[in-house]
Design a protein around this motif. Structure first.
Motif, PDB file in Angstrom:
ATOM      1  N   ASP A 188      -4.972  -6.557   2.218  1.00  0.00           N
ATOM      2  CA  ASP A 188      -5.093  -5.286   1.510  1.00  0.00           C
ATOM      3  C   ASP A 188      -5.113  -4.081   2.447  1.00  0.00           C
ATOM      4  OD1 ASP A 188      -7.112  -7.384  -0.062  1.00  0.00           O
ATOM      5  OD2 ASP A 188      -5.694  -6.325  -1.343  1.00  0.00           O
ATOM      6  N   THR A 189      -5.810  -4.232   3.591  1.00  0.00           N
ATOM      7  CA  THR A 189      -6.052  -3.095   4.461  1.00  0.00           C
ATOM      8  C   THR A 189      -5.887  -3.480   5.925  1.00  0.00           C
ATOM      9  OG1 THR A 189      -7.681  -2.249   2.873  1.00  0.00           O
ATOM     10  CG2 THR A 189      -7.697  -1.280   5.071  1.00  0.00           C
ATOM     11  N   LEU A 190      -5.148  -2.661   6.657  1.00  0.00           N
ATOM     12  CA  LEU A 190      -5.001  -2.820   8.105  1.00  0.00           C
ATOM     13  C   LEU A 190      -5.881  -1.764   8.768  1.00  0.00           C
ATOM     14  CD1 LEU A 190      -3.690  -4.101  10.565  1.00  0.00           C
ATOM     15  CD2 LEU A 190      -1.749  -2.553  10.272  1.00  0.00           C
ATOM     16  N   TYR A 191      -6.727  -2.213   9.690  1.00  0.00           N
ATOM     17  CA  TYR A 191      -7.747  -1.351  10.277  1.00  0.00           C
ATOM     18  C   TYR A 191      -7.586  -1.287  11.793  1.00  0.00           C
ATOM     19  CZ  TYR A 191     -12.446  -0.417  12.204  1.00  0.00           C
ATOM     20  OH  TYR A 191     -13.508   0.046  12.934  1.00  0.00           O
ATOM     21  N   MET A 192      -7.759  -0.094  12.356  1.00  0.00           N
ATOM     22  CA  MET A 192      -7.760   0.078  13.808  1.00  0.00           C
ATOM     23  C   MET A 192      -8.971   0.910  14.203  1.00  0.00           C
ATOM     24  SD  MET A 192      -3.847   0.718  15.118  1.00  0.00           S
ATOM     25  CE  MET A 192      -3.818   2.407  14.507  1.00  0.00           C
TER      26      MET A 192
END
Length: 215
Positions: A136-140
């Motif tokens: 759902d979500t790509l995080y950095m």
């Protein structure tokens, strides 16, 4: 064409080839990270990791759970590494709402490969893999002073939150499509061929060099 549309894109051969790495690449990854100077280690890990902690980090990478992407140079050296770590989907009771699945991405690029779009391509490959894996979500997470990562995040349209010198960036991904699945498969095939050719060339050089010295 918007950024999400580019995740499906065409099946053309990209200029920078990104391949999924495996256990046999662990030593190359270690050499790549150890070659980073203090400034680059700070940008990649958020702190200046000493060599022994880098050894431990590389040894603990679980290739059965996480995905590591790499870009190899003409002489078969890793010049870019992107680590995609997945947060496990929490178990929920029947009928309950499933919580979003999140993946965290970290990237490093050797000085010799700067300015060639290596970091952006590693991010794009990570994003399309997440999309095709129903993430759902790509995080950095990175330092606000990391201009390269901030540029990548803004270009991708990520939501960025800055606090205490650090930045958290989030990208919400659409569901997979036939185009996005095709693109990832074709790009991996291109990268695998390129990787194999360079590996064989490197092996040939090593095999012939001792012969020349003995003559």
């Amino acid at each position: 064409m918007n950024w999400f549309a580019s995740l499906a894109g065409t099946a053309a051969r990209p200029a920078v080839l990104v391949k999924a790495l495996g256990k046999r690449d662990r030593r190359r990854m270690l050499r790549h990270f150890l070659a980073l100077d203090d400034a680059d280690r700070l940008l990649r890990f958020g702190t200046v990791l000493p060599d022994e902690q880098i050894h431990a980090y590389v040894e603990k990478i679980d290739f059965s759970r996480d995905i590591v992407f790499g870009v190899v140079s003409r002489v078969f050296q890793l010049v870019g590494v992107g680590h995609l770590a997945f947060a496990a989907r929490e178990a929920v009771k029947p009928g309950a709402t499933v919580k979003p699945r999140v993946a965290e991405f970290g990237v490093s690029v050797s000085k010799s490969a700067r300015g060639q779009g290596v970091g952006s391509r590693l991010f794009e490959r990570a994003a399309i893999h997440c999309r095709n894996s129903d993430i759902d979500t790509l995080y950095m997470q990175c330092l606000s002073t990391n201009r390269t990562m901030m540029h990548i995040a803004k270009k991708a349209g990520m939501q960025i939150k800055r606090e205490y010198g650090e930045a958290d960036a989030y990208l919400h991904l659409p569901p997979p499509s036939p185009g996005s699945v095709m693109r990832e498969a074709v790009e991996e095939q291109f990268a695998l061929i390129d990787y194999t050719v360079k590996a064989n060339a490197r092996a040939a050089v090593k095999w012939f060099t001792p012969r020349k010295r003995s003559e």
